[in-house]
Design a protein around this motif. Sequence first.
Motif, mmCIF file in Angstrom:
data_model
loop_
_atom_site.group_PDB
_atom_site.id
_atom_site.type_symbol
_atom_site.label_atom_id
_atom_site.label_comp_id
_atom_site.label_asym_id
_atom_site.label_seq_id
_atom_site.Cartn_x
_atom_site.Cartn_y
_atom_site.Cartn_z
ATOM 1 N N ALA A 209 0.859 -1.181 0.000
ATOM 2 C CA ALA A 209 0.000 0.000 0.000
ATOM 3 C C ALA A 209 0.900 1.238 0.000
ATOM 4 C CB ALA A 209 -0.888 -0.010 1.227
ATOM 5 N N TYR A 210 0.428 2.278 -0.663
ATOM 6 C CA TYR A 210 1.212 3.499 -0.807
ATOM 7 C C TYR A 210 0.377 4.707 -0.395
ATOM 8 C CZ TYR A 210 3.974 0.364 -3.694
ATOM 9 O OH TYR A 210 4.709 -0.694 -4.147
ATOM 10 N N ARG A 211 1.042 5.707 0.180
ATOM 11 C CA ARG A 211 0.406 6.983 0.503
ATOM 12 C C ARG A 211 1.267 8.077 -0.121
ATOM 13 N NH1 ARG A 211 -0.625 8.837 6.591
ATOM 14 N NH2 ARG A 211 -1.554 6.790 6.588
ATOM 15 N N TYR A 212 0.641 8.868 -0.995
ATOM 16 C CA TYR A 212 1.347 9.943 -1.688
ATOM 17 C C TYR A 212 1.138 11.256 -0.948
ATOM 18 C CZ TYR A 212 2.248 6.900 -5.659
ATOM 19 O OH TYR A 212 2.701 5.888 -6.467
ATOM 20 N N TRP A 213 2.224 11.984 -0.701
ATOM 21 C CA TRP A 213 2.202 13.267 -0.013
ATOM 22 C C TRP A 213 2.495 14.379 -1.011
ATOM 23 C CZ3 TRP A 213 1.759 13.953 5.416
ATOM 24 C CH2 TRP A 213 1.648 12.770 6.148
ATOM 25 N N CYS A 214 1.776 15.486 -0.885
ATOM 26 C CA CYS A 214 2.000 16.657 -1.717
ATOM 27 C C CYS A 214 3.268 17.372 -1.246
ATOM 28 C CB CYS A 214 0.793 17.596 -1.635
ATOM 29 S SG CYS A 214 0.989 19.125 -2.570
ATOM 30 N N GLY A 215 4.054 17.883 -2.187
ATOM 31 C CA GLY A 215 5.255 18.628 -1.837
ATOM 32 C C GLY A 215 4.996 20.104 -1.594
ATOM 33 N N GLU A 216 3.767 20.556 -1.845
ATOM 34 C CA GLU A 216 3.440 21.969 -1.727
ATOM 35 C C GLU A 216 2.585 22.283 -0.489
ATOM 36 O OE1 GLU A 216 4.975 23.719 -4.081
ATOM 37 O OE2 GLU A 216 5.566 21.793 -4.939
ATOM 38 N N CYS A 217 1.802 21.331 -0.042
ATOM 39 C CA CYS A 217 0.904 21.547 1.095
ATOM 40 C C CYS A 217 0.830 20.257 1.918
ATOM 41 C CB CYS A 217 -0.489 21.992 0.615
ATOM 42 S SG CYS A 217 -1.419 20.735 -0.298
ATOM 43 N N GLY A 218 -0.079 20.165 2.834
ATOM 44 C CA GLY A 218 -0.177 19.002 3.713
ATOM 45 C C GLY A 218 -1.048 17.871 3.183
ATOM 46 N N PHE A 219 -1.467 17.937 1.932
ATOM 47 C CA PHE A 219 -2.333 16.897 1.378
ATOM 48 C C PHE A 219 -1.614 15.562 1.318
ATOM 49 C CE2 PHE A 219 -3.514 14.395 -2.363
ATOM 50 C CZ PHE A 219 -4.852 14.152 -2.098
ATOM 51 N N ARG A 220 -2.374 14.497 1.600
ATOM 52 C CA ARG A 220 -1.874 13.126 1.421
ATOM 53 C C ARG A 220 -3.049 12.258 1.016
ATOM 54 N NH1 ARG A 220 -2.001 13.446 7.274
ATOM 55 N NH2 ARG A 220 -3.504 11.938 8.038
ATOM 56 N N THR A 221 -2.766 11.239 0.240
ATOM 57 C CA THR A 221 -3.819 10.307 -0.165
ATOM 58 C C THR A 221 -4.039 9.292 0.946
ATOM 59 O OG1 THR A 221 -2.317 8.710 -1.194
ATOM 60 C CG2 THR A 221 -3.120 10.515 -2.595
ATOM 61 N N ALA A 222 -5.092 8.527 0.817
ATOM 62 C CA ALA A 222 -5.293 7.377 1.704
ATOM 63 C C ALA A 222 -4.295 6.293 1.291
ATOM 64 C CB ALA A 222 -6.724 6.872 1.563
ATOM 65 N N TRP A 223 -4.238 5.201 2.040
ATOM 66 C CA TRP A 223 -3.395 4.072 1.649
ATOM 67 C C TRP A 223 -4.055 3.396 0.462
ATOM 68 C CZ3 TRP A 223 1.355 3.565 3.351
ATOM 69 C CH2 TRP A 223 1.712 4.136 4.562
ATOM 70 N N LEU A 224 -3.377 3.402 -0.677
ATOM 71 C CA LEU A 224 -3.939 2.898 -1.928
ATOM 72 C C LEU A 224 -2.903 2.094 -2.691
ATOM 73 C CD1 LEU A 224 -5.498 6.303 -3.037
ATOM 74 C CD2 LEU A 224 -6.765 4.361 -2.134
ATOM 75 N N SER A 225 -3.356 1.481 -3.785
ATOM 76 C CA SER A 225 -2.409 0.845 -4.696
ATOM 77 C C SER A 225 -1.583 1.951 -5.351
ATOM 78 C CB SER A 225 -3.151 0.041 -5.768
ATOM 79 O OG SER A 225 -3.880 0.906 -6.609
ATOM 80 N N GLY A 226 -0.438 1.612 -5.905
ATOM 81 C CA GLY A 226 0.440 2.603 -6.517
ATOM 82 C C GLY A 226 -0.227 3.450 -7.591
ATOM 83 N N PRO A 227 -0.847 2.831 -8.601
ATOM 84 C CA PRO A 227 -1.463 3.624 -9.677
ATOM 85 C C PRO A 227 -2.604 4.515 -9.193
ATOM 86 C CG PRO A 227 -1.162 1.358 -10.385
ATOM 87 C CD PRO A 227 -0.823 1.405 -8.917
ATOM 88 N N GLU A 228 -3.415 4.035 -8.263
ATOM 89 C CA GLU A 228 -4.539 4.829 -7.768
ATOM 90 C C GLU A 228 -4.044 6.020 -6.947
ATOM 91 O OE1 GLU A 228 -8.337 6.232 -7.015
ATOM 92 O OE2 GLU A 228 -7.610 4.853 -8.515
ATOM 93 N N GLY A 229 -3.052 5.821 -6.110
ATOM 94 C CA GLY A 229 -2.489 6.917 -5.330
ATOM 95 C C GLY A 229 -1.836 7.968 -6.209
ATOM 96 N N GLU A 230 -1.131 7.508 -7.226
ATOM 97 C CA GLU A 230 -0.483 8.436 -8.160
ATOM 98 C C GLU A 230 -1.529 9.259 -8.918
ATOM 99 O OE1 GLU A 230 2.825 8.294 -11.749
ATOM 100 O OE2 GLU A 230 2.180 6.443 -10.772
ATOM 101 N N ARG A 231 -2.616 8.618 -9.317
ATOM 102 C CA ARG A 231 -3.697 9.318 -10.019
ATOM 103 C C ARG A 231 -4.295 10.399 -9.132
ATOM 104 N NH1 ARG A 231 -8.853 9.583 -10.006
ATOM 105 N NH2 ARG A 231 -9.135 7.911 -8.515
ATOM 106 N N GLN A 232 -4.535 10.068 -7.860
ATOM 107 C CA GLN A 232 -5.109 11.057 -6.936
ATOM 108 C C GLN A 232 -4.154 12.223 -6.694
ATOM 109 O OE1 GLN A 232 -6.801 9.605 -3.306
ATOM 110 N NE2 GLN A 232 -8.254 8.276 -4.345
#
Length: 74
Positions: free
Chosen positions: A2-25
């Motif tokens: 599971a992967y969680r993607y973090w924004c480099g500009e603000c505090g946004f982060r995705t939920a724990w998702l598969s790689g492609p879904e997290g990247e899309r979000q």
Amino acid sequence: MAYRYWCGECGFRTAWLSGPEGERQQIEHYAKRHPGTPPGGHVEVGRIPDGCCGCLLVVAIALLLLVVAAACRR
């Protein structure tokens, strides 16, 4: 995994998702909140896939019930 993607500009982060879904979000977030900025930030990797522990718990309980049932038969 599971992967969680973090924004480099603000505090946004995705939920724990598969790689492609997290990247899309993350790409959608950048397009909406930071237009013109290429997606950045970092990726957090979870070691246990979602749902794994739940299945393991069900199997352990089933085995325990079988042992108890076998012990009561004697």
